[in-house]
Design a protein around this motif. Structure first.
Motif, PDB file in Angstrom:
ATOM      1  N   GLY A  35       0.809  -1.207   0.000  1.00  0.00           N
ATOM      2  CA  GLY A  35       0.000   0.000   0.000  1.00  0.00           C
ATOM      3  C   GLY A  35       0.842   1.256   0.000  1.00  0.00           C
ATOM      4  N   TRP A  36       0.192   2.340  -0.365  1.00  0.00           N
ATOM      5  CA  TRP A  36       0.793   3.671  -0.281  1.00  0.00           C
ATOM      6  C   TRP A  36      -0.060   4.519   0.660  1.00  0.00           C
ATOM      7  N   PHE A  37       0.622   5.232   1.504  1.00  0.00           N
ATOM      8  CA  PHE A  37      -0.007   6.147   2.436  1.00  0.00           C
ATOM      9  C   PHE A  37       0.713   7.497   2.309  1.00  0.00           C
ATOM     10  N   ARG A  38       0.101   8.537   2.831  1.00  0.00           N
ATOM     11  CA  ARG A  38       0.764   9.836   2.802  1.00  0.00           C
ATOM     12  C   ARG A  38       0.442  10.630   4.062  1.00  0.00           C
ATOM     13  N   GLN A  39       1.343  11.540   4.370  1.00  0.00           N
ATOM     14  CA  GLN A  39       1.135  12.410   5.523  1.00  0.00           C
ATOM     15  C   GLN A  39       1.549  13.824   5.151  1.00  0.00           C
ATOM     16  N   ALA A  40       0.592  14.713   5.172  1.00  0.00           N
ATOM     17  CA  ALA A  40       0.845  16.118   4.903  1.00  0.00           C
ATOM     18  C   ALA A  40       1.183  16.823   6.215  1.00  0.00           C
ATOM     19  N   PRO A  41       1.836  17.976   6.140  1.00  0.00           N
ATOM     20  CA  PRO A  41       2.172  18.725   7.359  1.00  0.00           C
ATOM     21  C   PRO A  41       0.942  18.989   8.210  1.00  0.00           C
ATOM     22  N   ARG A  42       1.069  18.713   9.477  1.00  0.00           N
ATOM     23  CA  ARG A  42       0.012  18.980  10.482  1.00  0.00           C
ATOM     24  C   ARG A  42      -1.245  18.135  10.248  1.00  0.00           C
ATOM     25  N   LYS A  43      -1.095  17.054   9.503  1.00  0.00           N
ATOM     26  CA  LYS A  43      -2.229  16.154   9.285  1.00  0.00           C
ATOM     27  C   LYS A  43      -1.830  14.728   9.644  1.00  0.00           C
ATOM     28  N   GLU A  44      -2.839  13.905   9.857  1.00  0.00           N
ATOM     29  CA  GLU A  44      -2.577  12.505  10.148  1.00  0.00           C
ATOM     30  C   GLU A  44      -2.265  11.750   8.855  1.00  0.00           C
ATOM     31  N   ARG A  45      -1.551  10.649   9.022  1.00  0.00           N
ATOM     32  CA  ARG A  45      -1.266   9.813   7.869  1.00  0.00           C
ATOM     33  C   ARG A  45      -2.569   9.239   7.318  1.00  0.00           C
ATOM     34  N   GLU A  46      -2.690   9.187   5.998  1.00  0.00           N
ATOM     35  CA  GLU A  46      -3.908   8.694   5.383  1.00  0.00           C
ATOM     36  C   GLU A  46      -3.598   7.666   4.295  1.00  0.00           C
ATOM     37  N   PHE A  47      -4.533   6.798   4.099  1.00  0.00           N
ATOM     38  CA  PHE A  47      -4.444   5.773   3.060  1.00  0.00           C
ATOM     39  C   PHE A  47      -4.568   6.417   1.686  1.00  0.00           C
ATOM     40  N   VAL A  48      -3.770   5.931   0.734  1.00  0.00           N
ATOM     41  CA  VAL A  48      -3.836   6.432  -0.644  1.00  0.00           C
ATOM     42  C   VAL A  48      -4.285   5.330  -1.595  1.00  0.00           C
ATOM     43  N   ALA A  49      -3.566   4.208  -1.588  1.00  0.00           N
ATOM     44  CA  ALA A  49      -3.860   3.143  -2.545  1.00  0.00           C
ATOM     45  C   ALA A  49      -3.259   1.848  -2.038  1.00  0.00           C
ATOM     46  N   THR A  69      -2.601   5.463  -9.924  1.00  0.00           N
ATOM     47  CA  THR A  69      -2.685   4.040 -10.237  1.00  0.00           C
ATOM     48  C   THR A  69      -1.574   3.298  -9.512  1.00  0.00           C
ATOM     49  N   ILE A  70      -1.963   2.276  -8.765  1.00  0.00           N
ATOM     50  CA  ILE A  70      -0.982   1.427  -8.104  1.00  0.00           C
ATOM     51  C   ILE A  70      -0.754   0.185  -8.952  1.00  0.00           C
ATOM     52  N   SER A  71       0.488  -0.245  -9.015  1.00  0.00           N
ATOM     53  CA  SER A  71       0.819  -1.477  -9.730  1.00  0.00           C
ATOM     54  C   SER A  71       2.008  -2.121  -9.043  1.00  0.00           C
ATOM     55  N   ARG A  72       2.245  -3.368  -9.362  1.00  0.00           N
ATOM     56  CA  ARG A  72       3.350  -4.072  -8.744  1.00  0.00           C
ATOM     57  C   ARG A  72       3.992  -5.017  -9.737  1.00  0.00           C
ATOM     58  N   ASP A  73       5.267  -5.281  -9.515  1.00  0.00           N
ATOM     59  CA  ASP A  73       6.022  -6.244 -10.304  1.00  0.00           C
ATOM     60  C   ASP A  73       6.622  -7.228  -9.305  1.00  0.00           C
ATOM     61  N   ASN A  74       5.993  -8.363  -9.162  1.00  0.00           N
ATOM     62  CA  ASN A  74       6.452  -9.331  -8.161  1.00  0.00           C
ATOM     63  C   ASN A  74       7.822  -9.912  -8.510  1.00  0.00           C
ATOM     64  N   ALA A  75       8.174  -9.893  -9.766  1.00  0.00           N
ATOM     65  CA  ALA A  75       9.491 -10.388 -10.172  1.00  0.00           C
ATOM     66  C   ALA A  75      10.597  -9.433  -9.731  1.00  0.00           C
ATOM     67  N   LYS A  76      10.249  -8.160  -9.575  1.00  0.00           N
ATOM     68  CA  LYS A  76      11.229  -7.153  -9.168  1.00  0.00           C
ATOM     69  C   LYS A  76      11.057  -6.714  -7.724  1.00  0.00           C
ATOM     70  N   VAL A  79       6.729  -2.087  -5.957  1.00  0.00           N
ATOM     71  CA  VAL A  79       5.390  -1.555  -6.146  1.00  0.00           C
ATOM     72  C   VAL A  79       5.526  -0.105  -6.602  1.00  0.00           C
ATOM     73  N   TYR A  80       4.598   0.308  -7.435  1.00  0.00           N
ATOM     74  CA  TYR A  80       4.653   1.641  -8.028  1.00  0.00           C
ATOM     75  C   TYR A  80       3.376   2.416  -7.719  1.00  0.00           C
ATOM     76  N   LEU A  81       3.502   3.713  -7.754  1.00  0.00           N
ATOM     77  CA  LEU A  81       2.330   4.581  -7.679  1.00  0.00           C
ATOM     78  C   LEU A  81       2.481   5.647  -8.761  1.00  0.00           C
ATOM     79  N   GLN A  82       1.691   5.505  -9.808  1.00  0.00           N
ATOM     80  CA  GLN A  82       1.674   6.508 -10.868  1.00  0.00           C
ATOM     81  C   GLN A  82       0.679   7.589 -10.486  1.00  0.00           C
ATOM     82  N   MET A  83       1.161   8.812 -10.415  1.00  0.00           N
ATOM     83  CA  MET A  83       0.331   9.933  -9.966  1.00  0.00           C
ATOM     84  C   MET A  83       0.216  10.941 -11.099  1.00  0.00           C
ATOM     85  N   ASN A  84      -0.976  11.115 -11.589  1.00  0.00           N
ATOM     86  CA  ASN A  84      -1.253  12.058 -12.669  1.00  0.00           C
ATOM     87  C   ASN A  84      -2.163  13.178 -12.177  1.00  0.00           C
TER      88      ASN A  84
END
Length: 123
Positions: A35-49, A69-76, A79-84
């Motif tokens: 998973g990917w999570f994020r934490q902005a200044p003065r905010k709690e950590r939140e779930f992203v993907a 978009t989250i994706s993963r390569d189990n051979a490598k 995990v990736y997070l493409q952010m557009n």
């Protein structure tokens, strides 16, 4: 020893894109949800993907649906997070995390965390 190392963060203008990567070691990557999570200044950590162990199931926070978009390569063991269409409110430290249940949809299940990578979106 489990290690999760994020990379790919940086400074980008609003509307731009970034791709985050998280390289995992010390665990059977293909068995873990990631998973990917994020934490902005003065905010709690939140779930992203999240991705189930196989990548067949993915989950997104409402705030990023259609843009990230989250994706993963189990051979490598990566995990990736493409952010557009990035927005200033996406500015945060982004963390990847590993969930041994393999499912990914329950944030309390995440046992291992990376150190984070900073994403800054300018307006």
């Amino acid at each position: 020893q489990v290690q999760l190392v994020e990379s790919g963060g940086g400074l980008v203008q609003a509307g731009g894109s970034l791709r985050l990567s998280c390289a995992a070691s010390g665990l059977t990557f293909s068995s873990y949800a990631m998973g990917w999570f994020r934490q902005a200044p003065r905010k709690e950590r939140e779930f992203v993907a999240a991705s189930s162990w196989s990548g067949c199931s993915t989950y997104y926070a409402d705030s990023v649906k259609g843009r990230f978009t989250i994706s993963r390569d189990n051979a490598k063991n990566t995990v990736y997070l493409q952010m557009n269409s990035l927005k200033p409110e996406d500015t945060a430290v982004y963390y990847c995390a590993a969930d041994p249940s393999g499912l990914g949809y329950s944030p309390p299940s995440y046992d291992y965390w990376g150190q984070g990578t900073q994403v800054t979106v300018s307006s």
